[in-house]
Design a protein around this motif. Sequence first.
Motif, short mmCIF file in Angstrom:
data_model
loop_
_atom_site.label_atom_id
_atom_site.label_comp_id
_atom_site.label_asym_id
_atom_site.label_seq_id
_atom_site.Cartn_x
_atom_site.Cartn_y
_atom_site.Cartn_z
N SER A 13 0.85 -1.19 0.00
CA SER A 13 0.00 0.00 0.00
C SER A 13 0.88 1.23 0.00
O SER A 13 2.06 1.16 0.39
CB SER A 13 -0.91 0.01 1.23
N PRO A 14 0.34 2.38 -0.40
CA PRO A 14 1.13 3.63 -0.40
C PRO A 14 1.56 4.07 0.99
O PRO A 14 2.44 4.93 1.11
CB PRO A 14 0.17 4.64 -1.03
N ASP A 15 0.97 3.52 2.04
CA ASP A 15 1.32 3.92 3.40
C ASP A 15 2.60 3.25 3.90
O ASP A 15 3.15 3.67 4.91
CB ASP A 15 0.18 3.58 4.36
N GLU A 16 3.05 2.21 3.22
CA GLU A 16 4.23 1.48 3.68
C GLU A 16 5.51 2.20 3.30
O GLU A 16 5.52 3.08 2.44
CB GLU A 16 4.24 0.07 3.08
N ASN A 17 6.60 1.77 3.93
CA ASN A 17 7.91 2.28 3.56
C ASN A 17 8.21 1.97 2.09
O ASN A 17 8.01 0.84 1.64
CB ASN A 17 9.00 1.64 4.43
N VAL A 18 8.68 2.96 1.37
CA VAL A 18 9.05 2.78 -0.02
C VAL A 18 10.43 2.15 -0.09
O VAL A 18 11.30 2.44 0.72
CB VAL A 18 9.05 4.14 -0.75
N GLY A 19 10.63 1.28 -1.08
CA GLY A 19 11.93 0.66 -1.25
C GLY A 19 11.90 -0.37 -2.35
O GLY A 19 10.88 -0.59 -3.00
N ALA A 20 13.05 -1.00 -2.58
CA ALA A 20 13.19 -1.99 -3.65
C ALA A 20 13.39 -3.38 -3.08
O ALA A 20 13.98 -3.55 -2.00
CB ALA A 20 14.38 -1.62 -4.54
N ILE A 21 12.90 -4.37 -3.79
CA ILE A 21 13.09 -5.76 -3.39
C ILE A 21 14.59 -6.04 -3.26
O ILE A 21 15.38 -5.65 -4.11
CB ILE A 21 12.44 -6.71 -4.40
N GLY A 22 14.95 -6.74 -2.20
CA GLY A 22 16.35 -7.06 -1.94
C GLY A 22 17.02 -6.11 -0.98
O GLY A 22 18.14 -6.38 -0.52
N GLU A 23 16.37 -5.00 -0.66
CA GLU A 23 16.90 -4.07 0.34
C GLU A 23 17.06 -4.77 1.68
O GLU A 23 16.23 -5.58 2.07
CB GLU A 23 15.93 -2.90 0.48
N PHE A 24 18.14 -4.44 2.39
CA PHE A 24 18.23 -4.87 3.79
C PHE A 24 18.55 -3.67 4.65
O PHE A 24 19.24 -2.74 4.23
CB PHE A 24 19.20 -6.03 3.99
N THR A 25 18.03 -3.67 5.88
CA THR A 25 17.93 -2.43 6.63
C THR A 25 17.78 -2.68 8.12
O THR A 25 17.38 -3.76 8.54
CB THR A 25 16.70 -1.63 6.13
N TRP A 26 18.08 -1.67 8.92
CA TRP A 26 17.64 -1.63 10.31
C TRP A 26 17.71 -0.21 10.81
O TRP A 26 18.25 0.70 10.16
CB TRP A 26 18.43 -2.59 11.20
N ASP A 27 17.11 0.01 11.99
CA ASP A 27 17.01 1.34 12.55
C ASP A 27 17.30 1.29 14.04
O ASP A 27 17.69 0.24 14.57
CB ASP A 27 15.61 1.92 12.28
N GLY A 28 17.15 2.41 14.72
CA GLY A 28 17.45 2.49 16.14
C GLY A 28 16.34 3.16 16.92
O GLY A 28 15.55 3.94 16.37
N TYR A 29 16.30 2.88 18.20
CA TYR A 29 15.24 3.37 19.08
C TYR A 29 15.08 4.89 19.00
O TYR A 29 13.96 5.42 19.08
CB TYR A 29 15.54 2.94 20.51
N ALA A 30 16.19 5.61 18.85
CA ALA A 30 16.11 7.07 18.79
C ALA A 30 15.93 7.57 17.36
O ALA A 30 16.18 8.73 17.06
CB ALA A 30 17.34 7.71 19.42
N SER A 31 15.49 6.68 16.46
CA SER A 31 14.99 7.03 15.12
C SER A 31 16.05 7.22 14.05
O SER A 31 15.80 7.86 13.04
CB SER A 31 14.08 8.27 15.19
#
Length: 417
Positions: A361-379
């Motif tokens: 859906s348009p509300d999801e994070n945009v990106g490409a198949i095969g992407e790998f990622t992570w984030d942190g608690y402070a954004s």
Amino acid sequence: MKIAALFAAVTVVAALPAAAAAQTDPAPDEPLKISKERIGKALNGVLERGEAMGLVARVYQDGEKVYEAAFGEADLEANESMAQDTLFRIYSMTKPITGVALMTLYEQGLFDLDDPITDYVPEFEDVRVFEGLDEDGEPILVAPERMPTVRDFTRHTAGLGGGDIGGYPQRAYEEAGVRDMDITLEEEVRRLASVPLAYQPGTQWHYSDAVEVQALMVERLSGMPFDAYVQKTILDPLDMKDTGYVVPEEDRDRLAEVYTFEDGELVPATGEASLAFNLSEHALTPGSWGLVSTIRDYSRFARMLLGEGTFEEVTILKPETVELMATDALPDGLTDTHFLPNKGQVGFGIDFAVRTAPPASPDENVGAIGEFTWDGYASTLFWVDPANDLTALIFYQIVPFDDTPQKAFRKAVYGAD
């Protein structure tokens, strides 16, 4: 093999409405064109709407820096503006660094991912699984149907519940004092192993302190303190000169303030106990969190991953190891996945979320198949997009985690409406 080749045969785009597919998954024969103006406008909008006090961002594509900017304030009270050398608490973006450290030892043949964890961390030998409460309200504890493996601890399927699982498992976790910052890594894992598993291994994905166990494995297999091994094998070779657990006194003016929302306004997050961790030495050197870094440093780590383990003639991992880390490893049919669906159409590899399908859906994070990622608690956020030969990072400091600015950044990077 190139990482992007793993996902070349995916055909689920056809199941999406054409408009949604066009917005979120550029055709492979249409090279992604980065627009500095579009990204700048999106990030200015973040500040104008009061969604962050300040931020820094970088995008690399085809080996070149194609976008770099700093916006707003790092510390409003101290009148410090955001800059490319601003220091950020990256919290769970520590985890991918731990995973890379562990996998350097995997390459040496010192363990196999399907080995039982007790081969290396015997503290789990007598672990039990919580199965509910009896009629007297006492916990029912049973033996695990199988011992969790190293792989379970790299993909958050080991049975650990952490501090947000609720009920008896959470109470036991808190009573064990797992998050005490003045104990050693070994003692932390001993306490973690004393807490019953919240579910049978391999039956759920639940974000947890599993990466602490990875860090202890690094200590034991390398014969070095965890932080020293990370320094020697990752931080020093990649010239990540500002990344570490403690911010020296002379660099404190570069450390960004952490903010939180109160009544819709951003104010300093003075109630966060973890903020003091980086201001002095502690016995604990966590694998799950705790590092401070700059966007410059972490971009070097991300570009090493995009380079299949090599960056500027420095090799940290083999291409096939990075490929393994960036491949969805969740068991078939797994449906109980905690907050992971909030990241979009993703599975989980080794300390990374891995995009397996375009946004639904348009509300999801945009990106490409095969992407790998992570984030942190402070954004803070980074992602690696092999299909577009791209890495992107956006750092700001808001707790609890708030991905509103990240979504605006992603849309601007990919040109989505």
